[in-house]
Design a protein around this motif. Structure first.
Motif, PDB file in Angstrom:
ATOM      1  N   THR A  12       0.963  -1.280   0.373  1.00  0.00           N
ATOM      2  CA  THR A  12       0.194   0.124  -0.389  1.00  0.00           C
ATOM      3  C   THR A  12       0.924   1.319   0.230  1.00  0.00           C
ATOM      4  O   THR A  12       1.876   1.284   0.408  1.00  0.00           O
ATOM      5  CB  THR A  12      -0.833   0.079   1.543  1.00  0.00           C
ATOM      6  N   GLY A  13       0.427   2.523  -0.431  1.00  0.00           N
ATOM      7  CA  GLY A  13       1.190   3.546  -0.392  1.00  0.00           C
ATOM      8  C   GLY A  13       1.187   4.074  -2.016  1.00  0.00           C
ATOM      9  O   GLY A  13       0.459   4.406  -2.586  1.00  0.00           O
ATOM     10  N   TRP A  14       2.349   5.287  -1.864  1.00  0.00           N
ATOM     11  CA  TRP A  14       2.886   5.848  -2.658  1.00  0.00           C
ATOM     12  C   TRP A  14       3.980   5.604  -3.364  1.00  0.00           C
ATOM     13  O   TRP A  14       4.577   5.293  -2.269  1.00  0.00           O
ATOM     14  CB  TRP A  14       1.845   7.434  -3.111  1.00  0.00           C
ATOM     15  N   GLY A  15       4.713   5.972  -4.530  1.00  0.00           N
ATOM     16  CA  GLY A  15       5.752   6.132  -4.890  1.00  0.00           C
ATOM     17  C   GLY A  15       6.694   5.473  -6.328  1.00  0.00           C
ATOM     18  O   GLY A  15       6.091   5.277  -6.663  1.00  0.00           O
ATOM     19  N   ARG A  16       7.415   5.418  -6.053  1.00  0.00           N
ATOM     20  CA  ARG A  16       8.401   4.305  -6.622  1.00  0.00           C
ATOM     21  C   ARG A  16       9.048   3.346  -7.234  1.00  0.00           C
ATOM     22  O   ARG A  16      10.384   3.257  -5.555  1.00  0.00           O
ATOM     23  CB  ARG A  16       9.603   5.874  -7.611  1.00  0.00           C
ATOM     24  N   ARG A  26      -1.839  -8.290  -2.992  1.00  0.00           N
ATOM     25  CA  ARG A  26      -2.262  -7.125  -3.482  1.00  0.00           C
ATOM     26  C   ARG A  26      -2.024  -5.872  -3.398  1.00  0.00           C
ATOM     27  O   ARG A  26      -1.044  -5.864  -1.999  1.00  0.00           O
ATOM     28  CB  ARG A  26      -3.485  -7.000  -1.358  1.00  0.00           C
ATOM     29  N   ILE A  27      -2.166  -5.253  -3.489  1.00  0.00           N
ATOM     30  CA  ILE A  27      -2.146  -4.002  -3.989  1.00  0.00           C
ATOM     31  C   ILE A  27      -2.971  -2.869  -4.157  1.00  0.00           C
ATOM     32  O   ILE A  27      -4.169  -2.406  -4.189  1.00  0.00           O
ATOM     33  CB  ILE A  27      -0.610  -3.989  -5.551  1.00  0.00           C
ATOM     34  N   ASP A  28      -2.562  -1.869  -2.852  1.00  0.00           N
ATOM     35  CA  ASP A  28      -4.175  -0.439  -2.821  1.00  0.00           C
ATOM     36  C   ASP A  28      -3.625   0.932  -3.187  1.00  0.00           C
ATOM     37  O   ASP A  28      -2.592   0.949  -1.454  1.00  0.00           O
ATOM     38  CB  ASP A  28      -4.296  -1.098  -1.621  1.00  0.00           C
ATOM     39  N   PRO A  29      -2.966   0.919  -3.914  1.00  0.00           N
ATOM     40  CA  PRO A  29      -2.579   2.295  -4.055  1.00  0.00           C
ATOM     41  C   PRO A  29      -2.777   3.928  -3.166  1.00  0.00           C
ATOM     42  O   PRO A  29      -4.132   3.692  -3.147  1.00  0.00           O
ATOM     43  CB  PRO A  29      -1.931   3.078  -5.265  1.00  0.00           C
ATOM     44  N   ALA A  32      -0.208  10.900   0.802  1.00  0.00           N
ATOM     45  CA  ALA A  32      -0.069  11.288   1.631  1.00  0.00           C
ATOM     46  C   ALA A  32      -1.203  12.056   1.810  1.00  0.00           C
ATOM     47  O   ALA A  32      -2.018  11.811   3.435  1.00  0.00           O
ATOM     48  CB  ALA A  32       0.931  12.804   1.636  1.00  0.00           C
ATOM     49  N   THR A  33      -1.627  12.645   0.960  1.00  0.00           N
ATOM     50  CA  THR A  33      -3.266  13.697   0.763  1.00  0.00           C
ATOM     51  C   THR A  33      -4.309  13.169   0.578  1.00  0.00           C
ATOM     52  O   THR A  33      -5.424  13.272   0.608  1.00  0.00           O
ATOM     53  CB  THR A  33      -3.290  14.735   0.462  1.00  0.00           C
ATOM     54  N   SER A  34      -4.865  11.569   0.309  1.00  0.00           N
ATOM     55  CA  SER A  34      -5.669  11.021  -0.192  1.00  0.00           C
ATOM     56  C   SER A  34      -5.700   9.593  -0.461  1.00  0.00           C
ATOM     57  O   SER A  34      -4.935   8.891  -0.029  1.00  0.00           O
ATOM     58  CB  SER A  34      -5.880  11.407  -1.527  1.00  0.00           C
ATOM     59  N   VAL A  35      -7.074   9.374  -0.713  1.00  0.00           N
ATOM     60  CA  VAL A  35      -7.118   8.025  -0.481  1.00  0.00           C
ATOM     61  C   VAL A  35      -6.528   7.248  -2.006  1.00  0.00           C
ATOM     62  O   VAL A  35      -6.653   5.995  -2.225  1.00  0.00           O
ATOM     63  CB  VAL A  35      -9.078   7.021  -1.057  1.00  0.00           C
ATOM     64  N   MET A  36      -6.420   8.217  -2.977  1.00  0.00           N
ATOM     65  CA  MET A  36      -5.972   7.540  -3.689  1.00  0.00           C
ATOM     66  C   MET A  36      -4.790   7.693  -4.206  1.00  0.00           C
ATOM     67  O   MET A  36      -4.237   9.493  -4.099  1.00  0.00           O
ATOM     68  CB  MET A  36      -6.963   8.482  -5.030  1.00  0.00           C
ATOM     69  N   GLY A  37      -3.792   7.273  -4.991  1.00  0.00           N
ATOM     70  CA  GLY A  37      -2.096   7.304  -5.427  1.00  0.00           C
ATOM     71  C   GLY A  37      -1.770   6.773  -6.439  1.00  0.00           C
ATOM     72  O   GLY A  37      -2.462   6.500  -6.931  1.00  0.00           O
ATOM     73  N   THR A  38      -0.584   7.001  -6.556  1.00  0.00           N
ATOM     74  CA  THR A  38      -0.057   6.838  -8.216  1.00  0.00           C
ATOM     75  C   THR A  38       1.380   5.800  -7.434  1.00  0.00           C
ATOM     76  O   THR A  38       1.916   6.801  -6.436  1.00  0.00           O
ATOM     77  CB  THR A  38       0.380   7.659  -8.990  1.00  0.00           C
ATOM     78  N   PHE A  39       1.603   4.334  -7.899  1.00  0.00           N
ATOM     79  CA  PHE A  39       2.740   4.135  -7.662  1.00  0.00           C
ATOM     80  C   PHE A  39       3.400   3.599  -8.997  1.00  0.00           C
ATOM     81  O   PHE A  39       3.005   2.841 -10.321  1.00  0.00           O
ATOM     82  CB  PHE A  39       2.183   2.347  -6.636  1.00  0.00           C
ATOM     83  N   ASN A  50      -4.488 -15.482  -8.192  1.00  0.00           N
ATOM     84  CA  ASN A  50      -4.090 -15.434  -7.076  1.00  0.00           C
ATOM     85  C   ASN A  50      -4.464 -13.399  -6.859  1.00  0.00           C
ATOM     86  O   ASN A  50      -4.606 -13.060  -5.463  1.00  0.00           O
ATOM     87  CB  ASN A  50      -3.372 -16.031  -6.519  1.00  0.00           C
ATOM     88  N   GLY A  51      -3.572 -12.475  -7.650  1.00  0.00           N
ATOM     89  CA  GLY A  51      -3.156 -11.539  -7.332  1.00  0.00           C
ATOM     90  C   GLY A  51      -4.300 -10.768  -7.132  1.00  0.00           C
ATOM     91  O   GLY A  51      -5.378 -10.489  -8.112  1.00  0.00           O
ATOM     92  N   HIS A  52      -4.658  -9.468  -6.546  1.00  0.00           N
ATOM     93  CA  HIS A  52      -5.075  -8.052  -6.623  1.00  0.00           C
ATOM     94  C   HIS A  52      -5.227  -7.000  -6.902  1.00  0.00           C
ATOM     95  O   HIS A  52      -4.256  -6.543  -6.069  1.00  0.00           O
ATOM     96  CB  HIS A  52      -6.479  -8.594  -5.062  1.00  0.00           C
ATOM     97  N   TYR A  53      -5.438  -6.156  -7.756  1.00  0.00           N
ATOM     98  CA  TYR A  53      -4.659  -5.013  -7.665  1.00  0.00           C
ATOM     99  C   TYR A  53      -6.552  -3.923  -7.538  1.00  0.00           C
ATOM    100  O   TYR A  53      -7.218  -4.140  -7.816  1.00  0.00           O
ATOM    101  CB  TYR A  53      -4.228  -3.914  -9.339  1.00  0.00           C
ATOM    102  N   VAL A  54      -6.078  -3.506  -6.096  1.00  0.00           N
ATOM    103  CA  VAL A  54      -7.668  -2.518  -5.491  1.00  0.00           C
ATOM    104  C   VAL A  54      -7.249  -1.558  -6.465  1.00  0.00           C
ATOM    105  O   VAL A  54      -6.476  -0.258  -5.311  1.00  0.00           O
ATOM    106  CB  VAL A  54      -7.477  -2.517  -3.788  1.00  0.00           C
TER     107      VAL A  54
END
Length: 244
Positions: A12-16, A26-29, A32-39, A50-54
């Motif tokens: 989870t989170g954001w960054g590079r 499971r991946i869930d971007p 810091a300021t929003s429930v939405m982010g870019t990874f 079996n993978g999940h991208y949320v």
């Protein structure tokens, strides 16, 4: 090298991420300021069954969403779990780009909507470089597509496996002539063969590896067909398994 997320892992989170990424967890971007982010993944991205991208969908003055950017190749599988952020009221034709990459192979399956099956609320569109989610009209009809349009005509374009367990072949049915490139990849995203690269006429075509590429090792393979016809580009993917 690369990073692997196991079936109990959660990124989870954001960054590079300066490497490739294989996801069976499971991946869930988010930012810091929003429930939405870019990874961002600079190498290849492979998501297994079996993978999940949320991906969260919402709007701040305009439609926005989570975004996964991949630098080289994205081999898609597993689930795309779409969630609406609390308070967001979507409208027909709202469009969200949830993944971008120079080369995209295959597609997510299944796709869920707020934890339940995707059942006409939106259409997931796969282009050669992006995965987009388009909100449908209340009738469930795909937005912007009328029966006489070029988009509707692509429904008659078919691409499917046509070989057997010991050989690889694919059937491509074209409603009109066009420029066709079909490449075969293994499940790690490595190119295994070029099945065709040139112009084909309307009708049914059988495409298979030539020369040394006929003798592929046992395993699963994904074929990606890029068709340029009538001023538009269409991408189709199909999977096959070889057993010796």
């Amino acid at each position: 090298g690369g990073v692997s997320i196991t079936n109990t892992g959660n990124l989870t989170g954001w960054g590079r991420l300066v490497s490739g990424l294989e996801n069976v967890g499971r991946i869930d971007p988010f930012s810091a300021t929003s429930v939405m982010g870019t990874f961002q993944v600079t190498g290849n991205f492979v998501q297994a069954g079996n993978g999940h991208y949320v991906a969260d969908l919402g709007a701040f003055s305009a439609p926005r969403c989570d975004l996964l950017t991949v630098g080289v190749l994205a081999v898609l599988g597993g689930s795309l779990d779409l969630r609406l952020i609390p308070g967001f009221v979507h409208a027909p034709n709202d469009t969200f780009t949830v993944l971008s990459c120079p080369n995209i192979i295959s597609s997510f399956a299944p796709v869920t909507w707020n934890g339940g099956p995707l059942a006409g609320q939106a259409t997931v569109l796969y282009t050669p470089t992006a995965v987009r989610v388009v909100v449908n009209a209340a009738t469930g009809v795909d937005p912007g597509v009328d029966p006489g349009s070029d988009a509707a005509a692509t429904a008659s374009l078919r691409f499917a496996p046509a070989g057997n367990l010991s050989s690889v072949a694919f059937a491509l049915e074209l409603p009109q002539s066009g420029r066709v490139q079909v490449k075969l990849y293994d499940v790690a995203g490595r190119e295994a063969a070029t099945l065709y690269d040139g112009t084909l006429g309307a009708g049914q075509h059988r495409l298979e590896p030539q020369g040394a590429a006929r003798h592929l090792p046992s395993g699963a393979y994904i074929a990606r067909a890029v068709i340029e016809s009538g001023g538009r580009t269409t991408v189709r993917s199909a999977k096959t398994v070889v057993v010796h």
